[in-house]
Design an enzyme around this catalytic site. Structure first.
Site, PDB file in Angstrom:
ATOM      1  N   ARG A   1       0.842  -1.194   0.000  1.00  0.00           N
ATOM      2  CA  ARG A   1       0.000   0.000   0.000  1.00  0.00           C
ATOM      3  C   ARG A   1       0.880   1.247   0.000  1.00  0.00           C
ATOM      4  NH1 ARG A   1      -4.881   2.173  -1.190  1.00  0.00           N
ATOM      5  NH2 ARG A   1      -6.083   2.956   0.569  1.00  0.00           N
TER       6      ARG A   1
ATOM      7  N   THR B   1     -10.181   0.079  -9.371  1.00  0.00           N
ATOM      8  CA  THR B   1      -9.105  -0.752  -8.856  1.00  0.00           C
ATOM      9  C   THR B   1      -9.085  -1.921  -9.807  1.00  0.00           C
ATOM     10  OG1 THR B   1      -9.594   0.025  -6.625  1.00  0.00           O
ATOM     11  CG2 THR B   1      -8.432  -2.041  -6.745  1.00  0.00           C
TER      12      THR B   1
ATOM     13  N   THR C   1      -4.318  -0.760  -7.179  1.00  0.00           N
ATOM     14  CA  THR C   1      -5.119   0.420  -7.545  1.00  0.00           C
ATOM     15  C   THR C   1      -4.294   1.692  -7.632  1.00  0.00           C
ATOM     16  OG1 THR C   1      -7.126   1.640  -6.944  1.00  0.00           O
ATOM     17  CG2 THR C   1      -5.687   0.994  -5.148  1.00  0.00           C
TER      18      THR C   1
ATOM     19  N   ASN D   1      -6.427   4.267  -6.965  1.00  0.00           N
ATOM     20  CA  ASN D   1      -7.583   4.801  -6.253  1.00  0.00           C
ATOM     21  C   ASN D   1      -8.676   5.186  -7.243  1.00  0.00           C
ATOM     22  OD1 ASN D   1      -9.086   5.317  -3.986  1.00  0.00           O
ATOM     23  ND2 ASN D   1      -8.448   7.440  -3.825  1.00  0.00           N
TER      24      ASN D   1
ATOM     25  N   ASP E   1      -7.900   8.427   0.536  1.00  0.00           N
ATOM     26  CA  ASP E   1      -8.395   7.328   1.366  1.00  0.00           C
ATOM     27  C   ASP E   1      -8.165   7.571   2.860  1.00  0.00           C
ATOM     28  OD1 ASP E   1      -9.675   5.770  -0.442  1.00  0.00           O
ATOM     29  OD2 ASP E   1      -8.161   4.204  -0.566  1.00  0.00           O
TER      30      ASP E   1
ATOM     31  N   SER F   1      -7.754   0.884   3.533  1.00  0.00           N
ATOM     32  CA  SER F   1      -8.217   0.414   2.229  1.00  0.00           C
ATOM     33  C   SER F   1      -9.404  -0.526   2.396  1.00  0.00           C
ATOM     34  CB  SER F   1      -7.066  -0.330   1.525  1.00  0.00           C
ATOM     35  OG  SER F   1      -7.536  -0.991   0.373  1.00  0.00           O
ATOM     36  N   SER F   2     -10.113  -0.745   1.290  1.00  0.00           N
ATOM     37  CA  SER F   2     -11.197  -1.733   1.267  1.00  0.00           C
ATOM     38  C   SER F   2     -10.825  -2.960   0.436  1.00  0.00           C
ATOM     39  CB  SER F   2     -12.474  -1.113   0.673  1.00  0.00           C
ATOM     40  OG  SER F   2     -12.930  -0.056   1.467  1.00  0.00           O
TER      41      SER F   2
ATOM     42  N   GLY G   1     -13.539  -1.769  -6.952  1.00  0.00           N
ATOM     43  CA  GLY G   1     -14.832  -1.176  -6.630  1.00  0.00           C
ATOM     44  C   GLY G   1     -14.869  -0.307  -5.407  1.00  0.00           C
ATOM     45  N   GLY G   2     -13.697   0.170  -4.922  1.00  0.00           N
ATOM     46  CA  GLY G   2     -13.731   1.046  -3.758  1.00  0.00           C
ATOM     47  C   GLY G   2     -14.415   0.373  -2.581  1.00  0.00           C
TER      48      GLY G   2
END
Length: 527
Positions: A65, A338, A356, A358, A380, A409-410, A430-431
């Site tokens: 990340r 993403t 991603t 973002n 984020d 993050s998701s 997909g966030g």
């Protein structure tokens, strides 16, 4: 088998597997290929998460990340009146986190690689040099990107007044950057010419990333989140991805309801799953962030008794108002664009990777001379407590901006076992909707006996606490009776044409079955 967002990337991954490479080798090759052919999310200027299961059952997770620059501060997106400056965390040089992708790929190769590094990066260089034809979706995406009011677009190798399906695109600057990475691995990106171009891009345009930021960036091996749903072992990503914790919460709460008896997309199943999602996202907003900065209550949030208390709030005849839903009380002692790909090799190793920039095309900023796009991952963070990010997610102090901190993050790269054997590899872009799409795909296979292609391509719905609405694909809305009944229970509905693009592999009876999402150009490639 390789399932990815772009046919050329899937084919490159399978070619690596044919050469005797393992799933980790194919992962690296696919990641670099996507950086060329899928610029809206494939990247070298972003970051992501990698979950790996070896054929002996050993699992690991890599966090590559992005991080906040050393000069970052909690109020960097606020004006003198402490109001958020619109779009500063999205489309400016201050939106960019320190990229982690290249360091992540090097780390994966050092730990698991079988084939030489050069062989894994070269296919992406060939694509950039020799050009590739655009699909209709990719041409449309580039046209939308180039219409953005962003002065950097005209220096981008992705820039043209108008693209058509079948147009070829050539990326010589990106090829030169990838060649540096091929020849010098980590140093080809974080030092030397490429690093200098990135630092200059920041200096000239008021960004914060310095050479010191690049030198100090390192991806981190973390323990994956391990949990169980009925007879299945679930292996997913740990913090700073909220995916593994929230997926565990959702599956553990879902276990208390007879979803199979309720039926697929029945009133009861949609209602219950929506309420479960709502409760989990409320916890996410309060408690989760970068584990290197705070001690987070991972175990408490996934505790069965705690989750049982949470679902006691769910009523079967009416929807909970988000304003009445809060994070659970714990006894604390302790992005939409993403891309995801899933890989299984002939040795039985499995890779699940989500990566991603973002937003679509990230910040929209291309590094002058180096030809690659930069992320807008700083959005984020909770740039102000309670202020929603581009996906409508709110957060608090745990996810505030701090120097060298990783933003929450998701992303939810996930692997499932059944009876000690590999069963499923999946994930999605997909966030904020990533976690719920992975949750629903697992339920589709395990509870509703769908094959993986059907499970991946079924319509989806999503609730993230705030805004207080069910985001729902129009495919579900065809059932007008269901829609009316949900509204009668107090649910607010927001219909959208399309949501996530899940890419997954299932292993059954010693055969691999791929699920490529028809919402995109995604392709299953295998031999």
């Amino acid at each position: 088998m390789v399932v990815s967002a772009h046919p050329l990337a899937s084919e490159i991954g399978v070619n690596i597997l044919k050469k005797g490479g393992n799933a980790a080798d194919a992962t690296i090759a696919v990641q670099f290929a996507l950086a060329v052919v899928y610029p809206s999310a494939g990247n070298i200027g972003g970051g992501g998460f990698f979950v790996y299961r070896e054929n002996n059952g050993h699992c690991s997770a890599l966090d590559f990340r992005e991080k906040a620059p050393l000069m970052a501060s909690p109020d960097m997106y606020l004006d003198s009146n402490n109001n958020v400056v619109k779009d500063l965390s999205l489309y400016s040089h201050l939106a960019v986190g320190v990229p982690g992708t290249v360091d992540g790929m090097v780390n994966i190769h050092n730990k698991y690689g079988q084939l030489p590094w050069v062989e894994l990066v070269q296919p992406a260089i060939d694509l950039a040099d020799n050009g590739f034809e655009l699909t209709k979706r990719e041409a449309d995406k580039l046209n939308r990107f180039n219409k953005r009011n962003n002065t950097n677009n005209n220096i981008s190798e992705y820039y043209k007044d108008h693209y058509l399906e079948g147009d070829s695109i050539f990326l010589p600057q990106l090829s030169t950057t990838l060649t540096q990475i091929r020849d010098f691995k980590r140093s080809g990106f974080y030092k030397g010419e490429v690093a200098q171009m990135l630092v200059n891009e920041m200096k000239i345009n008021g960004g914060m990333i310095t050479q010191e930021d690049l030198d100090s960036y390192h991806s981190i091996w973390r323990k994956p989140i391990i949990s169980y749903y009925k007879d299945y072992k679930v292996i997913s990503m740990s913090l700073p991805s909220s995916g593994g914790i929230l997926l565990t919460q959702m599956l553990k709460m879902a276990e208390h309801y007879p979803l199979r008896d309720y039926g697929f997309h029945s009133l009861k199943s949609v209602h219950v799953m929506t309420e479960i999602e709502k409760l989990s996202f409320a916890d996410r907003a309060k408690y989760l962030g970068d584990p290197d900065f705070y001690d987070f209550p991972e175990k408490s949030l996934m505790d069965s008794l705690y989750l049982l208390k949470r679902i006691n709030k769910i009523k079967m005849d009416s929807a909970l108002l988000s304003s009445d839903v809060h994070a659970g009380e714990l006894n604390l002692k302790e992005s939409e664009e993403t891309t995801h790909f899933s890989i299984v090799d002939k040795y039985g190793n499995a890779s699940s990777l989500t990566t991603t920039l973002n937003g679509s095309f990230g910040s929209g900023i291309v590094v002058g001379g180096a030809g690659f796009l930069l992320n807008n991952e700083m959005d984020d963070f909770s740039i102000q407590p309670g202020y929603p990010n581009m996906y409508g997610l709110v957060g608090g102090e745990a996810n505030s901006v701090e120097p060298s901190k990783r933003m929450l993050s998701s992303m939810t790269p996930t692997i499932l076992e059944k009876d000690g054997k590999l069963f499923m590899v999946l994930g999605t872009p997909g966030g904020s909707t990533i976690i719920t799409a992975v949750f629903q795909t697992i339920i589709n296979v395990v509870e509703y006996d769908m094959d993986i292609d059907q499970a991946v391509n079924s319509p989806r719905f999503h609730h993230q606490w705030y805004p207080d609405e069910i985001k729902m694909e129009k495919g579900i809305a065809k059932d007008s009776n269901l829609v009316l009944q949900l509204k009668a229970m107090g649910h607010q509905l927001n219909f959208v044409s399309s949501m996530n693009r899940v890419d997954a592999v299932v292993l059954k009876r010693n055969k691999l079955f791929g699920g490529a999402d028809k919402r995109g150009d995604d392709l299953v490639s295998s031999y």
